[in-house]
Design a protein around this motif. Structure first.
Motif, PDB file in Angstrom:
ATOM      1  N   PRO A 145      38.740  51.744  43.804  1.00  0.00           N
ATOM      2  CA  PRO A 145      38.292  50.702  44.730  1.00  0.00           C
ATOM      3  C   PRO A 145      39.007  50.790  46.077  1.00  0.00           C
ATOM      4  CG  PRO A 145      38.663  49.764  42.558  1.00  0.00           C
ATOM      5  CD  PRO A 145      39.188  51.175  42.514  1.00  0.00           C
ATOM      6  N   LEU A 146      38.291  50.456  47.131  1.00  0.00           N
ATOM      7  CA  LEU A 146      38.860  50.532  48.471  1.00  0.00           C
ATOM      8  C   LEU A 146      40.100  49.654  48.602  1.00  0.00           C
ATOM      9  CD1 LEU A 146      38.826  51.382  51.427  1.00  0.00           C
ATOM     10  CD2 LEU A 146      37.133  49.574  51.870  1.00  0.00           C
ATOM     11  N   ALA A 147      40.115  48.491  47.993  1.00  0.00           N
ATOM     12  CA  ALA A 147      41.271  47.606  48.114  1.00  0.00           C
ATOM     13  C   ALA A 147      42.546  48.295  47.667  1.00  0.00           C
ATOM     14  CB  ALA A 147      41.043  46.334  47.291  1.00  0.00           C
ATOM     15  N   PHE A 148      42.474  49.071  46.591  1.00  0.00           N
ATOM     16  CA  PHE A 148      43.646  49.776  46.081  1.00  0.00           C
ATOM     17  C   PHE A 148      44.091  50.856  47.063  1.00  0.00           C
ATOM     18  CE2 PHE A 148      41.986  47.648  42.505  1.00  0.00           C
ATOM     19  CZ  PHE A 148      42.964  47.567  41.531  1.00  0.00           C
ATOM     20  N   ARG A 149      43.122  51.560  47.629  1.00  0.00           N
ATOM     21  CA  ARG A 149      43.463  52.638  48.550  1.00  0.00           C
ATOM     22  C   ARG A 149      44.036  52.103  49.855  1.00  0.00           C
ATOM     23  NH1 ARG A 149      38.867  55.067  49.952  1.00  0.00           N
ATOM     24  NH2 ARG A 149      37.401  53.780  48.770  1.00  0.00           N
ATOM     25  N   VAL A 176      41.433  42.527  52.232  1.00  0.00           N
ATOM     26  CA  VAL A 176      40.116  41.906  52.092  1.00  0.00           C
ATOM     27  C   VAL A 176      39.067  43.011  52.180  1.00  0.00           C
ATOM     28  CG1 VAL A 176      38.486  40.192  52.961  1.00  0.00           C
ATOM     29  CG2 VAL A 176      40.942  39.825  53.250  1.00  0.00           C
ATOM     30  N   VAL A 177      38.138  43.023  51.227  1.00  0.00           N
ATOM     31  CA  VAL A 177      37.053  44.001  51.205  1.00  0.00           C
ATOM     32  C   VAL A 177      35.731  43.273  50.972  1.00  0.00           C
ATOM     33  CG1 VAL A 177      36.039  45.984  49.994  1.00  0.00           C
ATOM     34  CG2 VAL A 177      38.519  45.865  50.359  1.00  0.00           C
ATOM     35  N   PRO A 187      34.089  41.109  42.782  1.00  0.00           N
ATOM     36  CA  PRO A 187      35.389  41.514  42.221  1.00  0.00           C
ATOM     37  C   PRO A 187      36.541  40.729  42.824  1.00  0.00           C
ATOM     38  CG  PRO A 187      34.051  43.430  42.783  1.00  0.00           C
ATOM     39  CD  PRO A 187      33.353  42.242  43.360  1.00  0.00           C
ATOM     40  N   ALA A 188      37.365  40.126  41.965  1.00  0.00           N
ATOM     41  CA  ALA A 188      38.480  39.309  42.444  1.00  0.00           C
ATOM     42  C   ALA A 188      39.478  40.120  43.236  1.00  0.00           C
ATOM     43  CB  ALA A 188      39.164  38.640  41.246  1.00  0.00           C
ATOM     44  N   TYR A 189      39.564  41.426  42.953  1.00  0.00           N
ATOM     45  CA  TYR A 189      40.563  42.241  43.626  1.00  0.00           C
ATOM     46  C   TYR A 189      40.178  42.589  45.059  1.00  0.00           C
ATOM     47  CZ  TYR A 189      37.335  45.807  41.770  1.00  0.00           C
ATOM     48  OH  TYR A 189      36.220  46.521  41.436  1.00  0.00           O
ATOM     49  N   ASN A 190      39.033  42.097  45.526  1.00  0.00           N
ATOM     50  CA  ASN A 190      38.619  42.375  46.901  1.00  0.00           C
ATOM     51  C   ASN A 190      39.150  41.365  47.907  1.00  0.00           C
ATOM     52  OD1 ASN A 190      37.321  44.764  46.538  1.00  0.00           O
ATOM     53  ND2 ASN A 190      35.268  43.893  46.369  1.00  0.00           N
ATOM     54  N   ASP A 191      39.935  40.390  47.456  1.00  0.00           N
ATOM     55  CA  ASP A 191      40.509  39.408  48.377  1.00  0.00           C
ATOM     56  C   ASP A 191      41.832  38.936  47.780  1.00  0.00           C
ATOM     57  OD1 ASP A 191      41.090  37.497  50.238  1.00  0.00           O
ATOM     58  OD2 ASP A 191      39.223  36.374  50.016  1.00  0.00           O
ATOM     59  N   ILE A 192      42.899  39.651  48.091  1.00  0.00           N
ATOM     60  CA  ILE A 192      44.198  39.400  47.476  1.00  0.00           C
ATOM     61  C   ILE A 192      45.262  39.239  48.562  1.00  0.00           C
ATOM     62  CG2 ILE A 192      46.031  40.350  46.022  1.00  0.00           C
ATOM     63  CD1 ILE A 192      43.641  39.504  44.402  1.00  0.00           C
ATOM     64  N   LEU A 210      46.217  43.746  38.208  1.00  0.00           N
ATOM     65  CA  LEU A 210      45.956  42.642  37.294  1.00  0.00           C
ATOM     66  C   LEU A 210      44.593  42.011  37.569  1.00  0.00           C
ATOM     67  CD1 LEU A 210      49.414  40.845  37.110  1.00  0.00           C
ATOM     68  CD2 LEU A 210      48.234  42.007  35.243  1.00  0.00           C
ATOM     69  N   ALA A 211      44.254  41.852  38.844  1.00  0.00           N
ATOM     70  CA  ALA A 211      42.961  41.266  39.196  1.00  0.00           C
ATOM     71  C   ALA A 211      41.807  42.147  38.728  1.00  0.00           C
ATOM     72  CB  ALA A 211      42.884  41.046  40.702  1.00  0.00           C
ATOM     73  N   LYS A 212      41.958  43.449  38.855  1.00  0.00           N
ATOM     74  CA  LYS A 212      40.916  44.367  38.385  1.00  0.00           C
ATOM     75  C   LYS A 212      40.778  44.278  36.864  1.00  0.00           C
ATOM     76  CE  LYS A 212      39.461  49.231  38.729  1.00  0.00           C
ATOM     77  NZ  LYS A 212      39.415  49.574  37.300  1.00  0.00           N
ATOM     78  N   GLU A 213      41.905  44.213  36.169  1.00  0.00           N
ATOM     79  CA  GLU A 213      41.862  44.083  34.713  1.00  0.00           C
ATOM     80  C   GLU A 213      41.146  42.794  34.308  1.00  0.00           C
ATOM     81  OE1 GLU A 213      45.000  43.521  30.981  1.00  0.00           O
ATOM     82  OE2 GLU A 213      45.712  44.260  32.928  1.00  0.00           O
ATOM     83  N   GLY A 214      41.475  41.699  34.987  1.00  0.00           N
ATOM     84  CA  GLY A 214      40.825  40.432  34.685  1.00  0.00           C
ATOM     85  C   GLY A 214      39.339  40.456  34.981  1.00  0.00           C
ATOM     86  N   HIS A 215      38.957  41.085  36.089  1.00  0.00           N
ATOM     87  CA  HIS A 215      37.536  41.177  36.449  1.00  0.00           C
ATOM     88  C   HIS A 215      36.769  41.985  35.399  1.00  0.00           C
ATOM     89  CE1 HIS A 215      33.969  41.542  38.962  1.00  0.00           C
ATOM     90  NE2 HIS A 215      33.983  42.835  38.719  1.00  0.00           N
ATOM     91  N   GLU A 216      37.328  43.102  34.978  1.00  0.00           N
ATOM     92  CA  GLU A 216      36.648  43.938  33.999  1.00  0.00           C
ATOM     93  C   GLU A 216      36.512  43.222  32.655  1.00  0.00           C
ATOM     94  OE1 GLU A 216      39.050  47.420  34.119  1.00  0.00           O
ATOM     95  OE2 GLU A 216      37.992  48.269  35.855  1.00  0.00           O
ATOM     96  N   MET A 217      37.542  42.481  32.237  1.00  0.00           N
ATOM     97  CA  MET A 217      37.461  41.719  31.000  1.00  0.00           C
ATOM     98  C   MET A 217      36.381  40.641  31.091  1.00  0.00           C
ATOM     99  SD  MET A 217      41.519  41.244  30.108  1.00  0.00           S
ATOM    100  CE  MET A 217      41.145  40.090  28.786  1.00  0.00           C
ATOM    101  N   SER A 218      36.328  39.959  32.245  1.00  0.00           N
ATOM    102  CA  SER A 218      35.345  38.906  32.433  1.00  0.00           C
ATOM    103  C   SER A 218      33.921  39.458  32.410  1.00  0.00           C
ATOM    104  CB  SER A 218      35.611  38.187  33.760  1.00  0.00           C
ATOM    105  OG  SER A 218      34.665  37.175  33.994  1.00  0.00           O
TER     106      SER A 218
END
Length: 236
Positions: A145-149, A176-177, A187-192, A210-218
């Motif tokens: 994901p772009l946010a990680f990069r 922010v993505v 995806p929650a990880y796009n605004d951290i 953690l946000a990516k893990e939570g999003h994937e579980m959800s």
């Protein structure tokens, strides 16, 4: 007091072309995510140095209205008496723009690359901006994901020295993505944001994971419900 990166990426999903826009920023003050980074499905903008939040907020609105990023941000700077103390940069679907006022604090400057901009002030040197840009360029072909990069690009700039005010231990970072694609659940990880920490970039990277893990579980458990809810909203 800050360095940041704005990015545009084009991608294809199920035969349809889309854009994603991202902005990441860090500084040796608290709460940078409330002041500097702005993004929507039309572009990404960062406002910094002597911050004028309206430059970012209104800049994004202008992009949504169809103005090109260069026209939008130049118009805002032309109307801003404090422009010599500002840094303002960003991207839209077609271009890039970066400005560093002559009264920003050394080291300050910016670079414009293919589909991205990087700018910083009160840095240890130009190598901070260069390292941030290089790290992003090297990540463009990665399937992450772009946010990680973007967070990793900040880490590269910080490793080069980052913000030179080492006496200020309270720091912050944000990413922010946004993209042009509809998602059942964004995806929650796009605004951290990490609003106050001594290690904001490391904390940002860990929170993204953690946000990516939570999003994937959800999505694994409730994707069908999210899709049905989206269809109901459309029907209304």
């Amino acid at each position: 007091m800050t360095f940041s990166i704005c990015v545009r990426e084009q991608y294809e999903d199920e035969g349809t072309e889309h854009y994603r826009f991202g902005v990441a920023v860090t500084t040796r003050l608290a709460g940078v995510g409330t002041l500097c980074p702005f993004a929507n499905e039309h572009g990404a903008v960062a406002t910094q140095s002597l911050v004028n939040v309206d430059l970012g907020r209104t800049g994004i609105e202008y992009l949504a209205d169809g103005l090109a990023v260069e026209d939008a941000l130049e118009a805002l700077l032309n109307a801003d008496d404090g422009a010599p103390q500002r840094q303002l940069h960003g991207v839209d679907t077609d271009g890039e723009f970066a400005f560093s006022g002559e009264e920003c604090k050394d080291w300050y400057g910016h670079t414009v690359g293919e589909n991205y901009t990087v700018a910083g002030n009160l840095l240890t040197g130009e190598s901070v901006v260069e390292a941030t840009a290089t790290a992003y360029e090297e990540s463009r072909d990665e399937d992450r994901p772009l946010a990680f990069r973007l967070a990793d690009a900040l880490a590269a700039g910080h490793a080069e020295g980052g913000d030179k005010r080492e006496e200020l231990h309270v720091q912050s970072a944000a990413v922010v993505v946004c993209d042009t694609q509809d998602h059942p659940l964004d995806p929650a990880y796009n605004d951290i944001r990490v609003d106050a920490s001594e290690t904001p970039i490391t904390d940002l990277q860990e929170t993204l994971a953690l946000a990516k893990e939570g999003h994937e579980m959800s999505m694994e458990r409730y994707e069908e419900s999210y899709e049905e809810d989206e269809m109901d909203d459309t029907a209304e």
